[in-house]
Design a protein around this motif. Structure first.
Motif, mmCIF file in Angstrom:
data_model
loop_
_atom_site.group_PDB
_atom_site.id
_atom_site.type_symbol
_atom_site.label_atom_id
_atom_site.label_comp_id
_atom_site.label_asym_id
_atom_site.label_seq_id
_atom_site.Cartn_x
_atom_site.Cartn_y
_atom_site.Cartn_z
ATOM 1 N N GLY A 54 77.493 -112.273 60.934
ATOM 2 C CA GLY A 54 78.728 -111.514 60.412
ATOM 3 C C GLY A 54 78.403 -110.494 59.377
ATOM 4 N N GLN A 55 77.208 -110.344 58.940
ATOM 5 C CA GLN A 55 76.636 -109.286 57.962
ATOM 6 C C GLN A 55 76.663 -107.998 58.590
ATOM 7 O OE1 GLN A 55 73.151 -110.750 55.718
ATOM 8 N NE2 GLN A 55 73.453 -112.642 56.882
ATOM 9 N N LYS A 56 76.519 -107.573 59.819
ATOM 10 C CA LYS A 56 76.434 -106.288 60.377
ATOM 11 C C LYS A 56 76.970 -106.676 61.784
ATOM 12 C CE LYS A 56 72.427 -104.627 57.629
ATOM 13 N NZ LYS A 56 71.051 -104.213 57.919
ATOM 14 N N PRO A 57 77.512 -105.447 62.144
ATOM 15 C CA PRO A 57 78.339 -105.301 63.485
ATOM 16 C C PRO A 57 77.581 -105.001 64.684
ATOM 17 C CG PRO A 57 78.765 -103.321 62.175
ATOM 18 C CD PRO A 57 77.995 -103.947 61.377
ATOM 19 N N LEU A 58 77.542 -105.675 65.617
ATOM 20 C CA LEU A 58 76.744 -105.509 66.767
ATOM 21 C C LEU A 58 76.699 -104.356 67.391
ATOM 22 C CD1 LEU A 58 75.296 -106.572 69.383
ATOM 23 C CD2 LEU A 58 77.517 -107.061 70.453
ATOM 24 N N THR A 111 79.523 -122.586 68.026
ATOM 25 C CA THR A 111 78.253 -121.602 68.868
ATOM 26 C C THR A 111 78.139 -120.470 67.709
ATOM 27 O OG1 THR A 111 78.215 -120.220 70.776
ATOM 28 C CG2 THR A 111 80.303 -120.413 69.749
ATOM 29 N N ASN A 112 76.743 -119.977 67.986
ATOM 30 C CA ASN A 112 76.101 -119.158 67.315
ATOM 31 C C ASN A 112 76.425 -117.685 68.188
ATOM 32 O OD1 ASN A 112 75.207 -120.729 65.178
ATOM 33 N ND2 ASN A 112 72.939 -120.737 66.106
ATOM 34 N N GLN A 113 77.518 -116.919 67.548
ATOM 35 C CA GLN A 113 77.907 -115.809 68.271
ATOM 36 C C GLN A 113 78.359 -114.833 67.264
ATOM 37 O OE1 GLN A 113 77.882 -115.622 71.411
ATOM 38 N NE2 GLN A 113 77.441 -117.900 72.124
ATOM 39 N N ASP A 114 78.152 -113.471 67.732
ATOM 40 C CA ASP A 114 78.700 -112.243 67.200
ATOM 41 C C ASP A 114 80.333 -112.073 67.405
ATOM 42 O OD1 ASP A 114 79.186 -109.534 68.723
ATOM 43 O OD2 ASP A 114 78.009 -110.904 69.971
ATOM 44 N N HIS A 115 80.892 -111.348 66.653
ATOM 45 C CA HIS A 115 82.359 -111.180 66.905
ATOM 46 C C HIS A 115 82.660 -110.739 68.484
ATOM 47 C CE1 HIS A 115 83.279 -112.074 62.764
ATOM 48 N NE2 HIS A 115 82.630 -110.962 62.376
#
Length: 200
Positions: A54-58, A111-115
């Motif tokens: 969550g530090q940077k956007p995909l 789970t390990n996921q981006d937003h």
């Protein structure tokens, strides 16, 4: 209330491409003209850790990477390809989750996921109707197997560790969960949820 059951997504509930279960990027080069190694070296290895916590956007990170590795491919094209090709639900696992909920167990995704993919899972693939919630790394700020991930879940569920069960296909995540005091099952091909839970 029965023990909460936390389900990993990729490798447990999801098993690759919808059409055949192969790895989502099996035909990446043939389909989009991007080599997997270029995507790994130009995007995943240098950028993914910050995205998935969550530090940077995909979108902005992938846009920058594609300028170098595949300027002919739009970021939305690759994201659509990625998410679609990583969405084969193991129906036996899904059905077992339904049975667990019917028996009174709260069931969550862990789970390990981006937003963006977390939203895709819950909304587009309608997993929100199948679970009681989702714990994912970009929202928490830490990914499995960090202790902070498990501690966040403890606080959110107001549970003691030994009342939580994690089912995960990554051994390091399982070992970390056990070290944190949870019960945890290392998910392997051919396993079933009822048989796995019976071993605890």
């Amino acid at each position: 209330m029965q023990k909460p059951i936390l389900m990993d997504v990729d490798g447990v509930l999801f098993t690759g491409r919808p059409q055949d279960g192969a790895h989502l990027f099996t035909d990446l080069e043939a389909d989009l003209g991007i080599s997997l190694e270029a995507l790994q070296s130009g995007f995943f290895r240098p950028r993914w850790s910050a995205i998935v916590t969550g530090q940077k956007p995909l979108v902005s990170e992938l846009t920058e990477a594609l300028k170098t590795i595949a300027p002919h491919v739009s970021v939305q094209t690759l994201i659509d390809y990625w998410f679609k090709n990583d969405s084969r639900i193991d129906t036996k696992v899904r059905d077992a989750m339904r049975d667990l909920r019917a028996a009174g167990h709260p069931v969550y995704l862990a789970t390990n996921q981006d937003h963006l993919r977390a939203r895709y899972l819950m909304e587009t693939l309608v997993l929100a109707a199948e679970v009681d919630g989702i714990f994912y790394s970009a929202a928490i700020g830490h990914k499995k197997p960090s202790a902070e991930f498990y501690a966040h879940v403890d606080r959110a569920l107001a549970s003691k560790g030994d009342s939580i069960v994690l089912i995960d296909d990554t051994e390091s995540n399982v070992l970390a969960a056990r070290a944190h005091g949870w019960s945890a099952i290392h998910w392997l091909p051919g396993m079933t949820i009822p048989a796995a839970l019976a071993t605890l």
